[in-house]
Design a protein around this motif. Sequence first.
Motif, PDB file in Angstrom:
ATOM      1  N   ALA A  30       0.804  -1.207   0.000  1.00  8.50           N
ATOM      2  CA  ALA A  30       0.000   0.000   0.000  1.00  8.50           C
ATOM      3  C   ALA A  30       0.841   1.263   0.000  1.00  8.50           C
ATOM      4  O   ALA A  30       0.432   2.282  -0.533  1.00  8.50           O
ATOM      5  CB  ALA A  30      -0.924  -0.003   1.208  1.00  8.50           C
ATOM      6  N   ALA A  31       2.023   1.218   0.594  1.00  8.70           N
ATOM      7  CA  ALA A  31       2.847   2.416   0.698  1.00  8.70           C
ATOM      8  C   ALA A  31       4.001   2.363  -0.308  1.00  8.70           C
ATOM      9  O   ALA A  31       4.934   1.603  -0.125  1.00  8.70           O
ATOM     10  CB  ALA A  31       3.406   2.539   2.117  1.00  8.70           C
ATOM     11  N   PRO A  32       3.911   3.145  -1.389  1.00  8.03           N
ATOM     12  CA  PRO A  32       5.007   3.125  -2.357  1.00  8.03           C
ATOM     13  C   PRO A  32       6.282   3.712  -1.750  1.00  8.03           C
ATOM     14  O   PRO A  32       6.228   4.550  -0.849  1.00  8.03           O
ATOM     15  CB  PRO A  32       4.496   3.994  -3.503  1.00  8.03           C
ATOM     16  N   LEU A  33       7.397   3.248  -2.242  1.00  7.31           N
ATOM     17  CA  LEU A  33       8.676   3.767  -1.779  1.00  7.31           C
ATOM     18  C   LEU A  33       8.858   5.205  -2.233  1.00  7.31           C
ATOM     19  O   LEU A  33       8.376   5.585  -3.297  1.00  7.31           O
ATOM     20  CB  LEU A  33       9.822   2.917  -2.356  1.00  7.31           C
ATOM     21  N   PRO A  34       9.551   6.019  -1.459  1.00  4.27           N
ATOM     22  CA  PRO A  34       9.837   7.381  -1.913  1.00  4.27           C
ATOM     23  C   PRO A  34      10.685   7.330  -3.182  1.00  4.27           C
ATOM     24  O   PRO A  34      11.458   6.401  -3.385  1.00  4.27           O
ATOM     25  CB  PRO A  34      10.645   7.996  -0.760  1.00  4.27           C
ATOM     26  N   GLN A  35      10.534   8.330  -4.035  1.00  3.95           N
ATOM     27  CA  GLN A  35      11.253   8.364  -5.316  1.00  3.95           C
ATOM     28  C   GLN A  35      12.664   8.908  -5.112  1.00  3.95           C
ATOM     29  O   GLN A  35      12.894  10.093  -5.155  1.00  3.95           O
ATOM     30  CB  GLN A  35      10.490   9.236  -6.315  1.00  3.95           C
ATOM     31  N   TYR A  36      13.631   8.003  -4.874  1.00  7.44           N
ATOM     32  CA  TYR A  36      15.020   8.394  -4.718  1.00  7.44           C
ATOM     33  C   TYR A  36      15.806   8.217  -5.999  1.00  7.44           C
ATOM     34  O   TYR A  36      16.855   8.802  -6.171  1.00  7.44           O
ATOM     35  CB  TYR A  36      15.703   7.550  -3.628  1.00  7.44           C
ATOM     36  N   TYR A  37      15.333   7.365  -6.893  1.00  7.06           N
ATOM     37  CA  TYR A  37      16.083   7.028  -8.102  1.00  7.06           C
ATOM     38  C   TYR A  37      15.273   7.372  -9.331  1.00  7.06           C
ATOM     39  O   TYR A  37      14.049   7.285  -9.330  1.00  7.06           O
ATOM     40  CB  TYR A  37      16.409   5.526  -8.117  1.00  7.06           C
ATOM     41  N   ASP A  82      12.649  -6.469 -12.948  1.00 10.52           N
ATOM     42  CA  ASP A  82      11.343  -5.849 -13.196  1.00 10.52           C
ATOM     43  C   ASP A  82      10.683  -5.430 -11.884  1.00 10.52           C
ATOM     44  O   ASP A  82      10.127  -4.339 -11.776  1.00 10.52           O
ATOM     45  CB  ASP A  82      10.410  -6.817 -13.932  1.00 10.52           C
ATOM     46  N   PHE A  83      10.764  -6.317 -10.888  1.00 11.70           N
ATOM     47  CA  PHE A  83      10.177  -6.006  -9.586  1.00 11.70           C
ATOM     48  C   PHE A  83      10.927  -4.857  -8.907  1.00 11.70           C
ATOM     49  O   PHE A  83      10.321  -4.005  -8.267  1.00 11.70           O
ATOM     50  CB  PHE A  83      10.162  -7.246  -8.691  1.00 11.70           C
ATOM     51  N   LEU A  84      12.250  -4.838  -9.068  1.00 11.05           N
ATOM     52  CA  LEU A  84      13.037  -3.740  -8.490  1.00 11.05           C
ATOM     53  C   LEU A  84      12.669  -2.411  -9.141  1.00 11.05           C
ATOM     54  O   LEU A  84      12.486  -1.403  -8.453  1.00 11.05           O
ATOM     55  CB  LEU A  84      14.534  -4.009  -8.652  1.00 11.05           C
ATOM     56  N   ALA A  85      12.568  -2.410 -10.463  1.00 15.45           N
ATOM     57  CA  ALA A  85      12.201  -1.177 -11.167  1.00 15.45           C
ATOM     58  C   ALA A  85      10.832  -0.692 -10.713  1.00 15.45           C
ATOM     59  O   ALA A  85      10.650   0.499 -10.427  1.00 15.45           O
ATOM     60  CB  ALA A  85      12.227  -1.412 -12.675  1.00 15.45           C
ATOM     61  N   VAL A  90      10.557   3.323 -11.370  1.00 14.54           N
ATOM     62  CA  VAL A  90      11.121   3.634 -12.693  1.00 14.54           C
ATOM     63  C   VAL A  90      10.547   2.645 -13.708  1.00 14.54           C
ATOM     64  O   VAL A  90      10.093   1.564 -13.343  1.00 14.54           O
ATOM     65  CB  VAL A  90      12.669   3.591 -12.698  1.00 14.54           C
ATOM     66  N   PRO A  91      10.565   3.006 -14.987  1.00 10.33           N
ATOM     67  CA  PRO A  91      10.028   2.096 -16.001  1.00 10.33           C
ATOM     68  C   PRO A  91      10.838   0.800 -16.081  1.00 10.33           C
ATOM     69  O   PRO A  91      12.007   0.759 -15.683  1.00 10.33           O
ATOM     70  CB  PRO A  91      10.177   2.876 -17.308  1.00 10.33           C
TER      71      PRO A  91
END
Length: 161
Positions: A30-37, A82-85, A90-91
Amino acid sequence: METTRGFLGLPSWCIVLLCLAAGWMVAAEAAPLPQYYNAIFSFGDSFSDTGNFVIINSGKLPNMPKFPPPYARCSNGRLVIDFLAEALGVPLLPPSANKGTNFSQGANFAVMGATALDLKYFRDNNVWSIPPFNTSMNCQLEWFQEVKETICSSPQGNHLL
């Protein structure tokens, strides 16, 4: 000492542990990771090849399918990369062999059958059980340098990668 049995005959402590794990997975989903990359560059072999092997060898090896990316994978499903992206926001990574692609948000240099050592090492040591083309880590790093030049507009921009 007798253990209390609950759902499906599992010990009660196991049920509590499963509930906690399920709750953690729901919260993590439910909680997306903050956009660091904003980009990922991946290297490796078949565990992360998103299509380079098929693109590089299309027409060279018998029965090599000629599917366009993203269907040119050597897997029947999603890869760890794919799961890491997805988790990093990121796409999905395009294969670096897919020339003309915008790699500003990442590229995948991995190739099925890639080795850490160059093909010359194996030939010099009479080892012939590897693919007959060089997709070693050295090769992948050279490809990365080429891609880096296309996404960095100036020599000063190279420090960003």
